[in-house]
Design an enzyme around this catalytic site. Structure first.
Site, short mmCIF file in Angstrom:
data_model
loop_
_atom_site.label_atom_id
_atom_site.label_comp_id
_atom_site.label_asym_id
_atom_site.label_seq_id
_atom_site.Cartn_x
_atom_site.Cartn_y
_atom_site.Cartn_z
CG ASN A 1 -1.62 1.52 1.34
OD1 ASN A 1 -2.51 1.93 0.74
ND2 ASN A 1 -1.25 2.24 2.56
CE1 TYR B 1 -0.52 8.10 -6.76
CE2 TYR B 1 -2.11 8.55 -8.58
CZ TYR B 1 -1.78 8.07 -7.40
OH TYR B 1 -2.68 7.47 -6.49
CB SER C 1 4.09 5.04 -10.60
OG SER C 1 3.08 5.60 -9.84
CB ILE D 1 -9.81 7.44 -0.83
CG1 ILE D 1 -10.02 6.43 -1.95
CG2 ILE D 1 -10.19 6.76 0.64
CD1 ILE D 1 -11.30 5.88 -2.01
#
Length: 258
Positions: free
Chosen positions: A91, A156, A159, A189
């Site tokens: 994570n 980002y 990736s 989120i």
């Protein structure tokens, strides 16, 4: 609360806050022994100490997972401490809000080292353990941005797209030896990372509301929403699911997201 993971050893990286902490808590509440990993040792210890479930049965490990030395060392410590690992949740990750003209090579490398390279190292380190057990579950944290792309975040997004393909490759490699590998692609989120992104805007409150306005559900997702999906994918109920990238985004990718 069930105990479907009673006695299982679950490694969760980026476990000090947000999605990682929610995942760690969810597994602990289901009876797992959680090995939480984070670069921020103080925050990790504090978060785990505040949770009755995690406080009862967990271990914490401080590591900079962009460092090969740290990543290899931590995986070795977990194996030494417990002798086995049942679930690995990759994570740990960082955001990078820079357009190509201001994105330096060091920024690019930092994002890929933390978001992708650390996954490779940890998967490699635990793979032989999973193979010997003839069982193991890996869940990699991706993003809807890996599929759709986004404004001002090429490192980002790239990736996360790579994580999806990496996940599918490992799922095929592990299918015949009892290893399942899936990814989760969260949408927007409500986490500390999201708060930091909003804080960089001229009007943080307006920036937050603009994202909420894009949500068909009328709200941001919660870390618990992602934890619920993780608990399912790691369970026996998902025993025939591997190589899947599960989108958890409140239907936002069913509409235009940019």
């Amino acid at each position: 609360m069930g105990q479907q993971y009673s006695g299982k050893i679950v490694v969760v990286t980026g476990a000090a806050s947000g999605i990682g902490l929610a995942i760690a808590q969810a597994f602990a509440e289901e009876g797992a022994i959680v090995c939480g990993v984070d670069i921020n040792g103080v925050a990790l210890e504090s978060a785990f100490a505040k949770s009755n479930a995690l406080k009862a049965a967990s271990s914490t490990y401080v590591a900079d997972l962009s460092s090969e030395v740290d990543a290899v060392s931590i995986s070795g410590k977990v194996i030494t401490d417990y002798g086995r690992v049942d679930v690995l949740v990759n994570n740990a990750g960082i955001n990078m809000n820079k357009k190509i003209e201001t994105l330096e090579l060091v920024d690019w490398d930092n994002v890929f080292n933390i978001n992708l390279r650390s996954m490779y190292i940890l998967c490699k380190q635990f793979w032989s353990v999973f193979k010997a057990q003839k069982f193991g579950v890996i869940i990699n944290m991706s993003s809807i941005m890996g599929r759709a792309g986004g404004v001002g975040a090429p490192a980002y997004c790239a990736s996360k797209s790579a994580i999806d393909t990496f996940t599918r490759c490992l799922a095929k490699d592990g299918a015949s030896i009892g290893i399942r590998v899936n990814a989760i692609c969260p949408g927007y989120i409500d986490t500390p990372i999201m708060d930091a992104m909003f804080s960089e805007q001229i009007d943080p409150a307006a920036a937050r509301q603009a994202i909420i306005d894009k949500q068909p559900t009328g709200r941001l997702g919660t870390p618990q929403d992602i934890a619920n999906g993780t608990i399912f994918l790691a369970s026996e109920k998902a025993s025939f699911i591997s190589g899947h990238c599960l989108t958890i985004d409140g239907a936002v990718t069913a509409t235009q997201i940019d």
